[in-house]
Scaffold this motif. Structure first.
Motif, PDB file in Angstrom:
ATOM      1  N   ARG A  51       0.834  -1.209   0.000  1.00 60.93           N
ATOM      2  CA  ARG A  51       0.000   0.000   0.000  1.00 60.93           C
ATOM      3  C   ARG A  51       0.864   1.253   0.000  1.00 60.93           C
ATOM      4  N   GLU A  52       1.887   1.249   0.845  1.00 60.66           N
ATOM      5  CA  GLU A  52       2.785   2.402   0.929  1.00 60.66           C
ATOM      6  C   GLU A  52       3.488   2.630  -0.408  1.00 60.66           C
ATOM      7  N   ALA A  53       3.972   1.573  -1.016  1.00 65.56           N
ATOM      8  CA  ALA A  53       4.652   1.690  -2.311  1.00 65.56           C
ATOM      9  C   ALA A  53       3.698   2.206  -3.380  1.00 65.56           C
ATOM     10  N   LEU A  54       2.467   1.705  -3.368  1.00 68.28           N
ATOM     11  CA  LEU A  54       1.477   2.131  -4.352  1.00 68.28           C
ATOM     12  C   LEU A  54       1.176   3.622  -4.210  1.00 68.28           C
ATOM     13  N   HIS A  55       0.970   4.078  -2.994  1.00 64.72           N
ATOM     14  CA  HIS A  55       0.641   5.493  -2.775  1.00 64.72           C
ATOM     15  C   HIS A  55       1.834   6.400  -3.099  1.00 64.72           C
ATOM     16  N   ARG A  56       3.028   5.953  -2.801  1.00 69.56           N
ATOM     17  CA  ARG A  56       4.202   6.756  -3.169  1.00 69.56           C
ATOM     18  C   ARG A  56       4.330   6.860  -4.690  1.00 69.56           C
ATOM     19  N   ALA A  57       4.076   5.753  -5.380  1.00 65.88           N
ATOM     20  CA  ALA A  57       4.136   5.783  -6.844  1.00 65.88           C
ATOM     21  C   ALA A  57       3.039   6.680  -7.407  1.00 65.88           C
ATOM     22  N   LEU A  58       1.854   6.632  -6.821  1.00 68.89           N
ATOM     23  CA  LEU A  58       0.766   7.521  -7.256  1.00 68.89           C
ATOM     24  C   LEU A  58       1.163   8.982  -7.065  1.00 68.89           C
ATOM     25  N   GLU A  59       1.766   9.281  -5.924  1.00 64.35           N
ATOM     26  CA  GLU A  59       2.188  10.653  -5.651  1.00 64.35           C
ATOM     27  C   GLU A  59       3.279  11.096  -6.625  1.00 64.35           C
ATOM     28  N   VAL A  84       2.419   4.053 -12.298  1.00 56.80           N
ATOM     29  CA  VAL A  84       2.255   3.141 -11.147  1.00 56.80           C
ATOM     30  C   VAL A  84       2.509   1.701 -11.578  1.00 56.80           C
ATOM     31  N   ASN A  85       1.893   1.281 -12.684  1.00 52.79           N
ATOM     32  CA  ASN A  85       2.074  -0.100 -13.161  1.00 52.79           C
ATOM     33  C   ASN A  85       3.525  -0.398 -13.514  1.00 52.79           C
ATOM     34  N   LYS A  86       4.226   0.604 -14.026  1.00 56.31           N
ATOM     35  CA  LYS A  86       5.629   0.425 -14.388  1.00 56.31           C
ATOM     36  C   LYS A  86       6.531   0.484 -13.160  1.00 56.31           C
ATOM     37  N   SER A  87       6.185   1.331 -12.214  1.00 59.03           N
ATOM     38  CA  SER A  87       7.029   1.575 -11.042  1.00 59.03           C
ATOM     39  C   SER A  87       6.906   0.490  -9.971  1.00 59.03           C
ATOM     40  N   VAL A  88       5.694   0.081  -9.658  1.00 59.43           N
ATOM     41  CA  VAL A  88       5.480  -0.896  -8.580  1.00 59.43           C
ATOM     42  C   VAL A  88       4.520  -2.018  -9.017  1.00 59.43           C
ATOM     43  N   PRO A  89       4.921  -2.802 -10.019  1.00 60.80           N
ATOM     44  CA  PRO A  89       4.018  -3.859 -10.490  1.00 60.80           C
ATOM     45  C   PRO A  89       3.700  -4.911  -9.427  1.00 60.80           C
ATOM     46  N   ALA A  91       3.325  -4.421  -6.237  1.00 63.30           N
ATOM     47  CA  ALA A  91       2.311  -3.874  -5.337  1.00 63.30           C
ATOM     48  C   ALA A  91       0.932  -3.931  -5.989  1.00 63.30           C
ATOM     49  N   VAL A  92       0.867  -3.621  -7.279  1.00 68.98           N
ATOM     50  CA  VAL A  92      -0.419  -3.679  -7.993  1.00 68.98           C
ATOM     51  C   VAL A  92      -0.957  -5.106  -7.989  1.00 68.98           C
ATOM     52  N   VAL A  93      -0.081  -6.064  -8.272  1.00 67.63           N
ATOM     53  CA  VAL A  93      -0.494  -7.472  -8.292  1.00 67.63           C
ATOM     54  C   VAL A  93      -0.798  -7.964  -6.876  1.00 67.63           C
ATOM     55  N   GLY A  94       0.075  -7.632  -5.927  1.00 67.14           N
ATOM     56  CA  GLY A  94      -0.098  -8.102  -4.550  1.00 67.14           C
ATOM     57  C   GLY A  94      -1.367  -7.599  -3.897  1.00 67.14           C
ATOM     58  N   LEU A  95      -1.769  -6.379  -4.243  1.00 65.90           N
ATOM     59  CA  LEU A  95      -3.002  -5.813  -3.681  1.00 65.90           C
ATOM     60  C   LEU A  95      -4.225  -6.107  -4.547  1.00 65.90           C
ATOM     61  N   LYS A  96      -3.981  -6.731  -5.698  1.00 64.17           N
ATOM     62  CA  LYS A  96      -5.058  -7.033  -6.650  1.00 64.17           C
ATOM     63  C   LYS A  96      -5.821  -5.755  -6.991  1.00 64.17           C
ATOM     64  N   ALA A  97      -5.047  -4.681  -7.207  1.00 66.97           N
ATOM     65  CA  ALA A  97      -5.637  -3.380  -7.505  1.00 66.97           C
ATOM     66  C   ALA A  97      -6.258  -3.398  -8.896  1.00 66.97           C
ATOM     67  N   GLN A  98      -7.517  -3.060  -8.951  1.00 66.94           N
ATOM     68  CA  GLN A  98      -8.216  -3.048 -10.226  1.00 66.94           C
ATOM     69  C   GLN A  98      -8.033  -1.700 -10.910  1.00 66.94           C
ATOM     70  N   ARG A  99      -8.172  -1.704 -12.199  1.00 68.66           N
ATOM     71  CA  ARG A  99      -7.925  -0.511 -13.023  1.00 68.66           C
ATOM     72  C   ARG A  99      -8.758   0.689 -12.556  1.00 68.66           C
ATOM     73  N   ASP A 100     -10.049   0.479 -12.320  1.00 63.79           N
ATOM     74  CA  ASP A 100     -10.898   1.606 -11.930  1.00 63.79           C
ATOM     75  C   ASP A 100     -10.490   2.190 -10.575  1.00 63.79           C
ATOM     76  N   VAL A 101     -10.014   1.354  -9.687  1.00 59.80           N
ATOM     77  CA  VAL A 101      -9.539   1.836  -8.388  1.00 59.80           C
ATOM     78  C   VAL A 101      -8.269   2.663  -8.571  1.00 59.80           C
ATOM     79  N   LEU A 102      -7.357   2.169  -9.401  1.00 59.07           N
ATOM     80  CA  LEU A 102      -6.133   2.918  -9.680  1.00 59.07           C
ATOM     81  C   LEU A 102      -6.451   4.267 -10.322  1.00 59.07           C
TER      82      LEU A 102
END
Length: 117
Positions: A51-59, A84-89, A91-102
């Motif tokens: 989660r932390e990695a995902l939010h840092r990449a979003l920022e 985000v997908n390129k930076s922390v793949p 984290a995206v997979v581990g959190l099962k983050a869906q496209r609309d959420v991202l």
């Protein structure tokens, strides 16, 4: 006396076997419970790291967006999600983050950085 021991021996062996089975069952349950608690704790830790990695990449992605790099709102959001997908793949997979959420998270981060949407 010998006759008494011979007569009681099967009951003693059976009783001892029952006690040993109970001890091993309790030990097995205790170990399994301990490992289960530890495993759940590790899962929670890894989710927090993701989660932390995902939010840092979003920022970071949102901070890189400017009016010149993307002309429309969908392009801005797409650029952040692509980053985000390129930076922390993992984290995206581990959190099962869906496209609309991202996309929603990207929109929110862009607003936090004052990017016009």
């Amino acid at each position: 006396m010998q006759n008494l021991l011979t007569a009681v021996q099967p009951f003693l062996v059976e009783g001892l076997a029952t006690i040993l089975v109970a001890v091993f069952t309790w030990l097995s349950a205790s170990i399994k419970g301990h490992l289960s608690d530890r495993s759940a704790h590790l899962v929670l830790q890894s989710e927090a790291i993701f989660r932390e990695a995902l939010h840092r990449a979003l920022e970071t992605g949102a901070a890189q967006i400017s009016e010149a790099t993307a002309t429309s709102t969908p392009q801005k959001i797409e650029a952040v999600v692509r980053y985000v997908n390129k930076s922390v793949p993992d984290a995206v997979v581990g959190l099962k983050a869906q496209r609309d959420v991202l996309e929603d998270l990207a929109r929110s981060k862009l607003r936090q950085f004052g990017v016009q949407l």
